[in-house]
Write an enzyme that holds these catalytic residues in place. Structure first.
Site, PDB file in Angstrom:
ATOM      1  N   ASP A   7       0.865  -1.191   0.000  1.00  0.00           N
ATOM      2  CA  ASP A   7       0.000   0.000   0.000  1.00  0.00           C
ATOM      3  C   ASP A   7       0.899   1.238   0.000  1.00  0.00           C
ATOM      4  O   ASP A   7       2.087   1.162   0.336  1.00  0.00           O
ATOM      5  CB  ASP A   7      -0.928   0.035   1.223  1.00  0.00           C
ATOM      6  CG  ASP A   7      -1.874   1.241   1.192  1.00  0.00           C
ATOM      7  OD1 ASP A   7      -2.380   1.569   0.106  1.00  0.00           O
ATOM      8  OD2 ASP A   7      -2.078   1.880   2.242  1.00  0.00           O
ATOM      9  N   SER A   8       0.294   2.366  -0.363  1.00  0.00           N
ATOM     10  CA  SER A   8       1.043   3.624  -0.321  1.00  0.00           C
ATOM     11  C   SER A   8       1.426   3.984   1.117  1.00  0.00           C
ATOM     12  O   SER A   8       2.347   4.765   1.326  1.00  0.00           O
ATOM     13  CB  SER A   8       0.184   4.747  -0.897  1.00  0.00           C
ATOM     14  OG  SER A   8      -0.992   4.875  -0.118  1.00  0.00           O
ATOM     15  N   CYS A  70      -4.169  -1.466  -2.261  1.00  0.00           N
ATOM     16  CA  CYS A  70      -4.304  -0.023  -2.500  1.00  0.00           C
ATOM     17  C   CYS A  70      -5.197   0.129  -3.722  1.00  0.00           C
ATOM     18  O   CYS A  70      -4.832  -0.315  -4.817  1.00  0.00           O
ATOM     19  CB  CYS A  70      -2.918   0.562  -2.764  1.00  0.00           C
ATOM     20  SG  CYS A  70      -2.927   2.307  -3.221  1.00  0.00           S
ATOM     21  N   GLU A 162      -2.469   9.332   7.515  1.00  0.00           N
ATOM     22  CA  GLU A 162      -1.013   9.124   7.502  1.00  0.00           C
ATOM     23  C   GLU A 162      -0.322  10.014   8.544  1.00  0.00           C
ATOM     24  O   GLU A 162       0.702   9.657   9.101  1.00  0.00           O
ATOM     25  CB  GLU A 162      -0.442   9.405   6.109  1.00  0.00           C
ATOM     26  CG  GLU A 162      -0.755   8.321   5.085  1.00  0.00           C
ATOM     27  CD  GLU A 162       0.001   7.013   5.326  1.00  0.00           C
ATOM     28  OE1 GLU A 162       1.199   7.056   5.658  1.00  0.00           O
ATOM     29  OE2 GLU A 162      -0.630   5.942   5.189  1.00  0.00           O
ATOM     30  N   CYS A 194     -11.025   2.660  -0.604  1.00  0.00           N
ATOM     31  CA  CYS A 194      -9.641   3.015  -0.281  1.00  0.00           C
ATOM     32  C   CYS A 194      -9.315   2.236   0.975  1.00  0.00           C
ATOM     33  O   CYS A 194     -10.108   2.230   1.930  1.00  0.00           O
ATOM     34  CB  CYS A 194      -9.518   4.513  -0.019  1.00  0.00           C
ATOM     35  SG  CYS A 194      -7.926   4.998   0.690  1.00  0.00           S
ATOM     36  N   HIS A 196      -7.375   2.763   3.313  1.00  0.00           N
ATOM     37  CA  HIS A 196      -7.240   3.544   4.545  1.00  0.00           C
ATOM     38  C   HIS A 196      -8.596   3.729   5.243  1.00  0.00           C
ATOM     39  O   HIS A 196      -8.651   3.943   6.447  1.00  0.00           O
ATOM     40  CB  HIS A 196      -6.677   4.938   4.248  1.00  0.00           C
ATOM     41  CG  HIS A 196      -5.192   4.987   4.021  1.00  0.00           C
ATOM     42  ND1 HIS A 196      -4.590   4.454   2.912  1.00  0.00           N
ATOM     43  CD2 HIS A 196      -4.191   5.512   4.770  1.00  0.00           C
ATOM     44  CE1 HIS A 196      -3.284   4.670   2.977  1.00  0.00           C
ATOM     45  NE2 HIS A 196      -3.021   5.306   4.095  1.00  0.00           N
TER      46      HIS A 196
HETATM   47  N1  DGL Z   1      -4.931   3.030   0.612  1.00  0.00           N
HETATM   48  C1  DGL Z   1      -4.800   3.654  -0.683  1.00  0.00           C
HETATM   49  C2  DGL Z   1      -6.041   3.274  -1.523  1.00  0.00           C
HETATM   50  O1  DGL Z   1      -6.624   2.219  -1.253  1.00  0.00           O
HETATM   51  C3  DGL Z   1      -4.532   5.092  -0.423  1.00  0.00           C
HETATM   52  C4  DGL Z   1      -4.195   5.890  -1.565  1.00  0.00           C
HETATM   53  C5  DGL Z   1      -3.370   7.105  -1.321  1.00  0.00           C
HETATM   54  O2  DGL Z   1      -2.198   6.972  -0.967  1.00  0.00           O
HETATM   55  O3  DGL Z   1      -3.898   8.194  -1.588  1.00  0.00           O
HETATM   56  O4  DGL Z   1      -6.434   3.940  -2.450  1.00  0.00           O
END
Ligand code: DGL
Length: 270
Positions: A7-8, A70, A162, A194, A196
């Site tokens: 993931d990011s 992600c 974050e 998402c 997150h």
């Molecule tokens: N968890 C990522 C997603 O599912 C986050 C994306 C981001 O870094 O903006 O889209």
């Protein structure tokens, strides 16, 4: 037999938790690209370059199968990766399809023509890049007809998570839900598109109301991964160790992850 989870940032931990519970004997290597989060405001080329670099790092850890936990990378980079970049002995899978199969009441591999499904009005909450890609609507159109999707780009939420700012994240979630409800007052289902956002699931549910069914991905992805490894056991790679890797500062990422998951998590530098 390790599997990579990418993931990011820390959002993919919501998926990791569910897959660990589902497959307790499988080692997982988690990679959070926290130094470059959020991805949701980046260009598709940028997301492709960052996601391939992270996937390569997970292959180096002995993970022949990498799950893009992600939605932004799944929406903006996965198709191009599969078509131009992934070699035949490796696999990269995304998190969209299991969710859409659940929403459209389909089993894996059911490629029959699109048909009417029970749910007609769906609210999609996702990052600006995911919403702009229209990947969700495209995948849905392969399987269902007559579903009205209203998408809300939730700017700022990933950033707030974050940064460990739960209060700001909650305020932003409430205002994004209000904005969506002005355009679709009575959604029957809502998709947290998402990884997150499950960290804010209670806030989404409260703002949407108890009668809205909220779909989030973790358990759906876990079931789908277990099924995939059952059918294709050769893609459980040679790695043997579970690890948490980050491109960010391991101390601060560990403390945010611990705060959000409410259990200790220790990241190492990627
Ligand atoms: N968890 C990522 C997603 O599912 C986050 C994306 C981001 O870094 O903006 O889209």
């Amino acid at each position: 037999m390790a599997v990579g989870i990418f993931d990011s940032g820390i959002g993919g931990l919501t998926i990791l938790e569910a897959v660990q519970k589902r497959l307790p004997d499988t080692p997982f290597v988690y990679f959070g690209d926290n130094a470059h989060a959020p991805y949701g405001v980046r260009t598709h080329d940028d997301i492709f370059d960052l996601t391939t670099a992270a996937t390569q790092r997970l292959w180096d850890e002995g993970c022949d199968l990498v799950i893009l936990a992600c939605n932004t990378a799944s929406a903006a980079a996965l198709k191009r990766m599969q078509e131009t970049w992934v070699p035949p002995h490796k696999r990269v899978l995304g998190v969209f399809v299991p969710l859409i199969e659940a929403l459209t009441e389909r089993q894996w591999g059911d490629n029959s023509p699109p048909r009417e499904v029970a749910v007609k009005h769906v609210a999609l909450f996702a990052t600006p890049a995911t919403v702009a890609s229209r990947a969700f609507q495209r995948e849905l159109a392969f399987r269902a007809i007559g579903v009205d999707v209203e998408a809300q780009p939730c700017g700022g939420v990933v950033d707030a998570i974050e940064q460990g700012d739960e209060i700001l994240a909650e305020a932003l979630v409430r205002s994004h839900v209000e904005a969506l409800k002005r355009r679709m007052p009575h959604p029957e289902a809502a998709v947290l598109g998402c990884t997150h956002y499950p960290l804010m699931a209670a806030t989404f549910q409260a703002a949407l109301g108890a009668d809205v069914k909220v779909f989030s991905q973790a358990n759906l992805v876990a079931d789908s991964l277990a099924d995939y490894l059952h059918r294709r056991p050769e893609f459980a790679g040679p790695g043997t160790q579970s690890r948490y890797l980050t491109t960010g500062d391991p101390v601060s990422v560990s403390s945010k992850a611990t705060q959000f998951l409410r259990k200790p998590v220790r990241f190492e530098a990627a």
